[in-house]
Design a protein around this motif. Structure first.
Motif, PDB file in Angstrom:
ATOM      1  N   GLU A 210       0.836  -1.201   0.000  1.00  0.00           N
ATOM      2  CA  GLU A 210       0.000   0.000   0.000  1.00  0.00           C
ATOM      3  C   GLU A 210       0.872   1.251   0.000  1.00  0.00           C
ATOM      4  O   GLU A 210       0.573   2.216  -0.711  1.00  0.00           O
ATOM      5  CB  GLU A 210      -0.924   0.014   1.217  1.00  0.00           C
ATOM      6  CG  GLU A 210      -1.901   1.160   1.197  1.00  0.00           C
ATOM      7  CD  GLU A 210      -2.912   1.109   2.323  1.00  0.00           C
ATOM      8  OE1 GLU A 210      -3.303   2.196   2.777  1.00  0.00           O
ATOM      9  OE2 GLU A 210      -3.307   0.011   2.731  1.00  0.00           O
TER      10      GLU A 210
ATOM     11  N   SER B 103      -8.263   3.443  -7.236  1.00  0.00           N
ATOM     12  CA  SER B 103      -9.273   2.396  -7.006  1.00  0.00           C
ATOM     13  C   SER B 103      -8.692   1.228  -6.222  1.00  0.00           C
ATOM     14  O   SER B 103      -9.406   0.565  -5.467  1.00  0.00           O
ATOM     15  CB  SER B 103      -9.882   1.910  -8.330  1.00  0.00           C
ATOM     16  OG  SER B 103      -8.947   1.203  -9.084  1.00  0.00           O
ATOM     17  N   LYS B 104      -7.407   0.960  -6.375  1.00  0.00           N
ATOM     18  CA  LYS B 104      -6.771  -0.099  -5.578  1.00  0.00           C
ATOM     19  C   LYS B 104      -6.617   0.310  -4.123  1.00  0.00           C
ATOM     20  O   LYS B 104      -6.674  -0.532  -3.221  1.00  0.00           O
ATOM     21  CB  LYS B 104      -5.383  -0.424  -6.141  1.00  0.00           C
ATOM     22  CG  LYS B 104      -5.398  -1.185  -7.431  1.00  0.00           C
ATOM     23  CD  LYS B 104      -3.989  -1.475  -7.896  1.00  0.00           C
ATOM     24  CE  LYS B 104      -3.990  -2.204  -9.230  1.00  0.00           C
ATOM     25  NZ  LYS B 104      -2.627  -2.495  -9.696  1.00  0.00           N
TER      26      LYS B 104
ATOM     27  N   ILE C 282      -8.600   2.509  -2.457  1.00  0.00           N
ATOM     28  CA  ILE C 282      -9.880   2.715  -1.789  1.00  0.00           C
ATOM     29  C   ILE C 282     -10.535   1.360  -1.595  1.00  0.00           C
ATOM     30  O   ILE C 282     -10.801   0.655  -2.564  1.00  0.00           O
ATOM     31  CB  ILE C 282     -10.806   3.641  -2.620  1.00  0.00           C
ATOM     32  CG1 ILE C 282     -10.142   5.008  -2.767  1.00  0.00           C
ATOM     33  CG2 ILE C 282     -12.178   3.757  -1.958  1.00  0.00           C
ATOM     34  CD1 ILE C 282     -10.864   5.930  -3.724  1.00  0.00           C
ATOM     35  N   PRO C 283     -10.775   0.989  -0.357  1.00  0.00           N
ATOM     36  CA  PRO C 283     -11.368  -0.334  -0.104  1.00  0.00           C
ATOM     37  C   PRO C 283     -12.807  -0.412  -0.637  1.00  0.00           C
ATOM     38  O   PRO C 283     -13.516   0.598  -0.676  1.00  0.00           O
ATOM     39  CB  PRO C 283     -11.348  -0.469   1.405  1.00  0.00           C
ATOM     40  CG  PRO C 283     -11.256   0.929   1.920  1.00  0.00           C
ATOM     41  CD  PRO C 283     -10.563   1.736   0.864  1.00  0.00           C
ATOM     42  N   ASP C 284     -13.192  -1.607  -1.045  1.00  0.00           N
ATOM     43  CA  ASP C 284     -14.562  -1.823  -1.502  1.00  0.00           C
ATOM     44  C   ASP C 284     -15.493  -1.681  -0.308  1.00  0.00           C
ATOM     45  O   ASP C 284     -15.229  -2.197   0.768  1.00  0.00           O
ATOM     46  CB  ASP C 284     -14.723  -3.226  -2.096  1.00  0.00           C
ATOM     47  CG  ASP C 284     -13.978  -3.386  -3.403  1.00  0.00           C
ATOM     48  OD1 ASP C 284     -13.734  -2.360  -4.069  1.00  0.00           O
ATOM     49  OD2 ASP C 284     -13.629  -4.528  -3.745  1.00  0.00           O
ATOM     50  N   ILE C 285     -16.580  -0.977  -0.530  1.00  0.00           N
ATOM     51  CA  ILE C 285     -17.574  -0.794   0.527  1.00  0.00           C
ATOM     52  C   ILE C 285     -18.696  -1.793   0.283  1.00  0.00           C
ATOM     53  O   ILE C 285     -19.290  -1.840  -0.800  1.00  0.00           O
ATOM     54  CB  ILE C 285     -18.120   0.643   0.529  1.00  0.00           C
ATOM     55  CG1 ILE C 285     -16.982   1.625   0.797  1.00  0.00           C
ATOM     56  CG2 ILE C 285     -19.219   0.796   1.554  1.00  0.00           C
ATOM     57  CD1 ILE C 285     -17.383   3.073   0.674  1.00  0.00           C
TER      58      ILE C 285
END
Length: 70
Positions: A8, A62-63, A65-68
């Motif tokens: 990250e 987009s990588k 930002i975690p999926d909500i």
């Protein structure tokens, strides 16, 4: 978990570098156009490079930002 943090951090550093390069290209394009005597082909190449960088910036964001989960 340490590897994930390093990955990250690498992504964040790459993102920072790309944002800086994108801004620098914007400044270079603006300077060429402001000069009045510019090579249209050179400006087009810089604009294409700027668009590629913008796409890569979007992918990295987009990588990061975690999926909500809704």
């Amino acid at each position: 978990m340490g590897d994930l943090d390093e990955d990250e951090e690498d992504l964040r550093l790459r993102l920072h570098d790309l944002v800086t390069e994108h801004r620098d290209l914007d400044d270079a394009i603006e300077a060429l156009l402001r000069d009045g005597f510019f090579n249209q082909l050179q400006v087009q190449r810089l604009k294409r490079k700027k668009l590629r960088i913008k796409d890569e910036i979007s992918q990295l964001q987009s990588k990061l930002i975690p999926d909500i989960i809704a």
